[in-house]
Design an enzyme around this catalytic site. Structure first.
Site, PDB file in Angstrom:
ATOM      1  CD  GLU A   1      -4.295   7.185   6.375  1.00 23.36           C
ATOM      2  OE1 GLU A   1      -4.990   6.517   6.412  1.00 23.36           O
ATOM      3  OE2 GLU A   1      -2.988   7.600   6.797  1.00 23.36           O
TER       4      GLU A   1
ATOM      5  CD  GLU B   1      -2.899   0.803   2.330  1.00 24.69           C
ATOM      6  OE1 GLU B   1      -3.478  -0.380   2.599  1.00 24.69           O
ATOM      7  OE2 GLU B   1      -3.327   1.878   3.193  1.00 24.69           O
TER       8      GLU B   1
END
Length: 305
Positions: free
Chosen positions: A119, A115
């Site tokens: 964010e 990943e």
């Protein structure tokens, strides 16, 4: 996309302004053309009734209320490339709200996933947004960095991009590299750099008031819902993964994003990156000796090479 340490500071207004002007003047050869419509590239993952578009279909909106959030993912997987999107984040009181823009090898938080995360951590009105980035390899993350920004990301659209090849991962904001994550064949077992698994690109908006703002001290004010993040101009120049014989396993360098110039920062990019490191870094796991008495292997790799 969990995090274990929450540290929030702010840079001075003068420093931020100087960096902003530096970024405006910086030149870059990186370019990508927006590709097709939303329907051509993405599927809604959940809560389709929390997804809307502008009348012309060029702007896409994800909303969060006290029932649910929303998310989308690309229809195709990629292994290496340049991935870019323009976002305008939730304005006003966005404490507890996270807008995530990331790549992942699985549709879900699988224990063996790779990943690459952006964010965006909301905050109380008047307080700055924080960008958190993270990298997972085979389900292991804990590689957080946090940055403040030199602009208000709620007032207009800004471009957030990922350059991913076998040599480096670079996180860009408006063409300015804010994080460089290098690969190295000198590190045993390569348990830190995601380079084997193809990934989808995702984005979502969700409630994370147990940790996102001041370590969970600031809770989401549902009276301010719905919270809306907006998107446009998705662009990708990458190797689309096609089974059973994906071209992405090739070691050739026919594409610009996997040629020598994309294996390291340019001189101008290094100047911008240096300013980011001096002025906008809020947290760096590689400097957290309390959390990591023995720093991870990758922390010894120079981003300047």
């Amino acid at each position: 996309m969990e995090t274990e340490r929450r540290i929030i500071t702010s840079c001075s207004a003068m420093t931020a302004l100087f960096l902003f002007m530096t970024a405006l003047m910086a030149s870059s050869s990186i370019a990508a053309t927006p590709t097709q419509s939303f329907e051509d590239n993405f599927n809604i993952m959940w809560s389709e009734n929390h997804f809307t578009t502008s009348d012309d279909g060029e702007i896409w909106n994800l909303s969060l209320d006290n029932d649910t959030g929303c998310g989308f993912q690309t229809k195709h997987m990629y292994r290496f490339g340049w991935f870019s999107m323009k976002l305008k984040l939730v304005g006003g009181d966005s404490a507890g709200v996270v807008t995530a823009y990331y790549m992942c090898s699985e549709n879900g938080a699988g224990p063996e996933r790779d990943e690459i995360d952006f964010e965006f951590l909301g905050n109380r009105t008047g307080q700055p947004y924080i960008i958190q980035t993270n990298v997972y390899k085979n389900g292991t993350g804990n590689r957080e960095m946090r940055h403040s920004l030199w602009f208000d990301p709620t007032k207009d659209y800004h471009t957030y991009s990922i350059l991913w090849n076998n040599h480096q991962l670079v996180f860009f904001v408006d063409r300015v590299p804010i994080r460089v994550y290098k690969n190295s064949d000198k590190v045993p077992n390569n348990d830190f750099f995601p380079n084997q698994k193809p990934m989808y690109l995702f984005s979502s908006i969700w409630n994370a008031d147990d940790w996102a703002t001041r370590g969970g001290l600031e809770k989401t004010d549902w009276k301010k819902a719905p919270f809306v993040s907006s998107y446009k101009d998705f662009a990708v120049e990458g190797c689309r993964w096609k089974d059973p014989f994906p071209a992405c396993v090739s070691t050739t360098t026919e594409n610009w994003w996997d040629q020598y110039d994309a294996w390291h920062l340019s001189k101008t990019q290094k100047m911008d990156y240096a300013w980011v490191q001096r002025n906008l870094v809020v947290y760096d796991y590689c400097k957290d000796s309390e959390r990591f008495p023995t720093l991870p292997w990758e922390c010894s790799i120079s981003p300047w090479a």
